[in-house]
Scaffold this active site. Structure first.
Site, PDB file in Angstrom:
ATOM      1  N   SER A 134       0.861  -1.166   0.000  1.00 57.15           N
ATOM      2  CA  SER A 134       0.000   0.000   0.000  1.00 57.15           C
ATOM      3  C   SER A 134       0.907   1.228   0.000  1.00 57.15           C
ATOM      4  CB  SER A 134      -0.935  -0.037   1.212  1.00 57.15           C
ATOM      5  OG  SER A 134      -1.804   1.075   1.218  1.00 57.15           O
ATOM      6  N   TYR A 148      -4.003   8.290  -7.199  1.00 55.99           N
ATOM      7  CA  TYR A 148      -3.127   7.244  -6.664  1.00 55.99           C
ATOM      8  C   TYR A 148      -3.553   6.875  -5.246  1.00 55.99           C
ATOM      9  CZ  TYR A 148       1.132   5.078  -4.803  1.00 55.99           C
ATOM     10  OH  TYR A 148       2.024   4.240  -4.197  1.00 55.99           O
ATOM     11  N   LYS A 152      -4.989   3.255  -3.086  1.00 54.74           N
ATOM     12  CA  LYS A 152      -4.417   2.710  -1.855  1.00 54.74           C
ATOM     13  C   LYS A 152      -5.442   2.694  -0.721  1.00 54.74           C
ATOM     14  CE  LYS A 152      -0.507   1.877  -3.777  1.00 54.74           C
ATOM     15  NZ  LYS A 152      -0.138   0.481  -4.098  1.00 54.74           N
TER      16      LYS A 152
END
Length: 278
Positions: A134, A148, A152
């Site tokens: 992660s 992005y 995660k």
């Protein structure tokens, strides 16, 4: 006792570091790459202790096929490392539709499909470990890293629900949250939107200038030390749910969680006031 590992995205970054360290210490590694010759040097050095599969994690059918083949040929895989991914940089308005879809397909849906393909095998063999790469931005995102970060935050949400599902079968999961590290991730495994001048005097512009001026100081993480810590976590029992790696990751996450908890406590009365009257 040696282990057998399955690692996606093993041609560079943390995936490559993990593969090298594991092979050096005598473990077996099933590594997936996008280009078949990406690990030729390791194959020549370690022979049949390195199993290589070509895989694009955005191809769900290929994910199932490669994972099935790795378990079938290696008989048992102790640790599955879902590492394949890349970063997309840009303010929400700056990144394109296709860029967003590719980011989600790779980092989020690809990781979900790797887990889904591996879980039946881990369950049937009586347990194992999943290590999901992660990021510290899964707890607090920087400007220009929203998409992005969404991947995660998303994969961590997926595993929050999945961890109790698979625990009865002896399957444990660790979410690795590294900070900025001195890998080739940002140069080889990154994409960017079209910068708009209107964002120059905003936090997005400030962050871009900070990254440009700070140089290596912005990347305190040592990739080899981080890979070593990830490997060591596989021997911990119970498995750590989260592994925070890097001084910058610790500072960012500590600040984010402290502020989040304070905000939650401030809303305690409001939260309770919206219940149905007894």
């Amino acid at each position: 006792m040696s282990k057998t590992w399955f690692i996606t995205g093993a041609s560079s970054g943390f995936g490559r570091e993990l593969a090298e360290l594991l092979l050096q210490r005598g473990d077996r590694v099933a590594a997936t790459v996008r280009k078949p010759d990406a690990l030729q040097d390791l194959a020549a050095k370690y022979g049949d202790r390195l199993w290589v599969g070509v895989l694009d994690v955005t191809d769900s059918a290929a994910v199932r096929s490669v994972v099935d083949r790795a378990f079938a040929e290696l008989r048992r895989i102790d640790v599955v490392v879902s590492n394949a991914g890349y970063a997309l940089f840009g303010a929400a308005e700056e990144v394109g539709d296709a860029q967003i879809e590719r980011q989600l397909d790779t980092n989020l849906l690809g990781s979900i499909q790797v887990a889904r393909a591996a879980i039946p095998h881990l369950r049937q063999q009586g347990g194992g470990r999943i290590i999901q790469l992660s990021s510290s931005v899964a707890q607090a995102a920087y400007p220009t890293m929203g998409v992005y970060a969404a991947t995660k935050w998303g994969i961590e949400g997926f595993f929050e629900g999945t961890i109790p599902e698979v625990a009865p079968f002896g399957i444990e999961v660790t979410l690795v949250e590294p900070g900025a590290s001195r890998t080739n991730f940002a140069s080889l495994s990154a994409d960017a939107g079209q910068i708009l001048d209107v964002y120059d005097p905003t936090p997005a512009g400030d962050f871009r200038r900070l990254v440009a001026s700070a140089g290596l100081a912005m990347f305190p993480g040592d990739p080899r030390k981080i890979a070593s810590a990830i490997i060591a976590s596989a021997d911990q029992s119970p498995a750590p749910k989260r592994l925070t790696l890097g001084s910058d990751a610790y500072a960012l996450i500590h600040t984010a969680l402290t502020e989040r908890l304070a905000n939650l406590e401030a809303q305690k009365g409001l939260a309770h006031s919206t219940d149905v009257n007894a």
